[in-house]
Design a protein around this motif. Structure first.
Motif, mmCIF file in Angstrom:
data_model
loop_
_atom_site.group_PDB
_atom_site.id
_atom_site.type_symbol
_atom_site.label_atom_id
_atom_site.label_comp_id
_atom_site.label_asym_id
_atom_site.label_seq_id
_atom_site.Cartn_x
_atom_site.Cartn_y
_atom_site.Cartn_z
ATOM 1 N N THR A 1 0.849 -1.191 0.000
ATOM 2 C CA THR A 1 0.000 0.000 0.000
ATOM 3 C C THR A 1 0.884 1.241 0.000
ATOM 4 O OG1 THR A 1 -0.083 0.229 2.411
ATOM 5 C CG2 THR A 1 -1.717 -1.220 1.373
ATOM 6 N N TYR A 2 0.276 2.399 -0.269
ATOM 7 C CA TYR A 2 1.072 3.635 -0.295
ATOM 8 C C TYR A 2 1.713 3.902 1.061
ATOM 9 C CZ TYR A 2 2.459 8.498 -0.492
ATOM 10 O OH TYR A 2 3.198 9.652 -0.407
ATOM 11 N N ASP A 3 0.954 3.731 2.134
ATOM 12 C CA ASP A 3 1.496 3.998 3.473
ATOM 13 C C ASP A 3 2.660 3.060 3.795
ATOM 14 O OD1 ASP A 3 -0.256 6.053 3.901
ATOM 15 O OD2 ASP A 3 -1.713 4.846 5.015
ATOM 16 N N GLU A 4 2.500 1.794 3.454
ATOM 17 C CA GLU A 4 3.583 0.837 3.678
ATOM 18 C C GLU A 4 4.804 1.196 2.841
ATOM 19 O OE1 GLU A 4 0.914 -3.196 4.586
ATOM 20 O OE2 GLU A 4 1.513 -2.672 2.542
ATOM 21 N N ALA A 5 4.555 1.538 1.580
ATOM 22 C CA ALA A 5 5.648 1.887 0.665
ATOM 23 C C ALA A 5 6.382 3.138 1.131
ATOM 24 C CB ALA A 5 5.107 2.090 -0.750
ATOM 25 N N ALA A 6 5.610 4.136 1.627
ATOM 26 C CA ALA A 6 6.219 5.386 2.095
ATOM 27 C C ALA A 6 7.126 5.130 3.295
ATOM 28 C CB ALA A 6 5.135 6.396 2.447
ATOM 29 N N LEU A 7 6.683 4.286 4.223
ATOM 30 C CA LEU A 7 7.492 3.974 5.406
ATOM 31 C C LEU A 7 8.765 3.217 5.013
ATOM 32 C CD1 LEU A 7 7.884 3.899 8.466
ATOM 33 C CD2 LEU A 7 6.490 1.816 8.531
ATOM 34 N N MET A 8 8.624 2.258 4.121
ATOM 35 C CA MET A 8 9.790 1.489 3.691
ATOM 36 C C MET A 8 10.765 2.362 2.905
ATOM 37 S SD MET A 8 7.730 -1.980 2.625
ATOM 38 C CE MET A 8 9.143 -2.978 2.194
ATOM 39 N N ALA A 9 10.223 3.265 2.091
ATOM 40 C CA ALA A 9 11.076 4.174 1.324
ATOM 41 C C ALA A 9 11.822 5.123 2.248
ATOM 42 C CB ALA A 9 10.230 4.962 0.330
ATOM 43 N N PHE A 10 11.139 5.609 3.268
ATOM 44 C CA PHE A 10 11.770 6.507 4.241
ATOM 45 C C PHE A 10 12.950 5.812 4.922
ATOM 46 C CE2 PHE A 10 12.220 8.078 8.592
ATOM 47 C CZ PHE A 10 12.365 9.445 8.370
ATOM 48 N N GLN A 11 12.722 4.561 5.336
ATOM 49 C CA GLN A 11 13.789 3.806 5.992
ATOM 50 C C GLN A 11 14.953 3.554 5.047
ATOM 51 O OE1 GLN A 11 11.436 0.434 7.211
ATOM 52 N NE2 GLN A 11 10.893 1.334 9.191
ATOM 53 N N VAL B 1 15.852 5.362 2.303
ATOM 54 C CA VAL B 1 16.574 6.604 1.973
ATOM 55 C C VAL B 1 17.445 7.048 3.137
ATOM 56 C CG1 VAL B 1 16.277 9.068 1.498
ATOM 57 C CG2 VAL B 1 14.935 7.382 0.221
ATOM 58 N N HIS B 2 16.943 6.916 4.363
ATOM 59 C CA HIS B 2 17.693 7.408 5.517
ATOM 60 C C HIS B 2 18.780 6.438 5.985
ATOM 61 C CE1 HIS B 2 15.766 11.229 6.602
ATOM 62 N NE2 HIS B 2 14.758 10.714 5.931
ATOM 63 N N GLN B 3 18.756 5.215 5.442
ATOM 64 C CA GLN B 3 19.874 4.313 5.722
ATOM 65 C C GLN B 3 21.076 4.657 4.859
ATOM 66 O OE1 GLN B 3 18.285 0.418 5.112
ATOM 67 N NE2 GLN B 3 17.322 0.288 7.118
#
Length: 280
Positions: free
Chosen positions: A266-276, A278-280
Motif C-alpha cells: 500500500t502507499y502507506d507501507e511503501a512510504a514507510l519502507m522508502a523513508f527507511q 533513503v535514511h539508511q
C-alpha cells in the motif's frame, strides 16, 4: 469588505450548488474567507469542486481567497493584491485579465507578492505573472502561473507548480518537497536557481510529460490562456524548453515509493519502507 454569506445561505439550506457574480475593488480584503469558514463548518471538506462559485470583476485587495476550502471557487477577471490564496485549503482560484484588456497576459503582473503562502491543498490558475515569494511554504496546492519574481517556491514542501515564464533570483531556495515545471526559453534558469536542495532535469519521462500536459490543459480550460493553448498545440516544440525542478531527497523518496507500490505494498507501507531505505 463584502459579506457574501447572506447570498449563499439559501443554497446551504437547500444543499445545492450556487453561483454569484460581484464587482470588487481593492477595498475588498480577504474576500471569500468568512464564507469559506462557514462552508468548512457546515460541510467539513465533503463538497465537490466548484459547488459554490464566486465570479468577480475588478481589482481585489489583499488576501483574496485566504484559506479557501474545498468546494469553493473564486474566478476573477481583473487583478489581485498581495497574499492571493494565502493558506489555500482545497478551494480553487482562477484569475485572468479583463476581457477588454489589450495587453499580453504573460508579460504583465496580475497578482502581488507572497501568493499561495502556506497553501496546503487546492488549485490556482493564474493567467499572468506573480510578484515575489510565490508559493512560499506551499505544502500541497497545485498552481500554474506565467512567471514570478524573486524567491519563488521558497521552502516549498509539497504540491506541484508550473511556471510558464521567467522566474526571479533565488528560485526554489530551501525547497524540500514537491515538483516544479519551469518554461526556460533562454536556458538560463540555472543562473537564478538556488541549487542547495534541488536538481534540475529535462522533461523527458512519459509520466512527467503527461503530468505537465494535464496541468496545462487545466490552466487553459480555467483561464483561456493563449500561451497555454500555444504550448499544447505545439507541445513537441516547447518540451525541450521545460525544466523539472525537484528536491534531491524528494526524488529519491518518490522513486522508492513507486518501486514498493509495484511490488504490491500500500502507499502507506511503501512510504514507510522508502523513508527507511533513503535514511539508511
Amino acid at each position: 469588505m463584502q459579506n457574501l454569506l447572506p447570498r449563499f445561505l439559501p443554497a446551504f439550506q437547500a444543499e445545492k450548488p450556487h453561483r454569484e457574480k460581484i464587482k470588487i475593488s481593492s477595498l475588498d480584503r480577504s474576500l471569500g474567507t468568512l464564507l469559506g469558514s462557514e462552508v468548512t463548518q457546515r460541510f467539513h471538506g465533503q463538497l465537490n469542486d466548484d459547488t459554490y462559485v464566486i465570479e468577480c470583476n475588478g481589482g481585489a485587495g489583499q488576501s483574496l481567497g485566504a484559506f479557501l476550502p474545498k468546494g469553493m471557487t473564486i474566478d476573477i477577471q481583473g487583478d489581485a493584491n498581495d497574499y492571493f490564496g494565502k493558506g489555500l485549503s482545497g478551494g480553487k482560484l482562477i484569475i485572468k485579465p479583463s476581457a477588454q484588456a489589450s495587453f499580453i497576459a504573460q508579460d504583465n503582473v496580475i497578482i502581488g507578492n507572497v501568493a499561495l503562502y502556506g497553501a496546503t491543498s487546492g488549485e490556482a490558475y493564474i493567467c499572468g505573472r506573480a510578484g515575489e515569494r510565490f508559493a512560499v511554504r506551499n505544502s500541497g496546492a497545485i498552481a500554474v502561473v506565467e512567471g514570478c519574481g524573486d524567491h519563488g517556491l521558497e521552502y516549498m514542501t509539497g504540491g506541484k507548480v508550473v511556471v510558464l515564464g521567467k522566474t526571479g533570483k533565488n528560485f526554489a531556495a530551501g525547497m524540500s518537497g514537491g515538483i516544479a515545471y519551469v518554461l526556460d526559453q533562454d536556458h538560463d534558469l540555472y543562473l537564478r536557481l538556488n541549487k542547495e536542495l534541488v536538481t534540475m532535469q529535462e522533461v523527458t519521462e512519459h509520466i512527467d510529460i503527461e503530468d505537465l500536459k494535464s496541468l496545462l490543459n487545466k490552466h487553459y480550460q480555467a483561464t483561456h490562456s493563449s500561451l497555454a493553448y500555444d504550448i499544447l498545440e505545439y507541445l513537441e516544440t516547447w518540451l525541450p524548453h521545460f525544466k523539472k525542478i525537484v528536491p534531491v531527497h524528494y526524488a529519491k523518496m518518490t522513486k522508492s515509493i513507486h518501486s514498493y507500490e509495484k511490488q504490491g505494498y500500500t502507499y502507506d507501507e511503501a512510504a514507510l519502507m522508502a523513508f527507511q531505505e533513503v535514511h539508511q
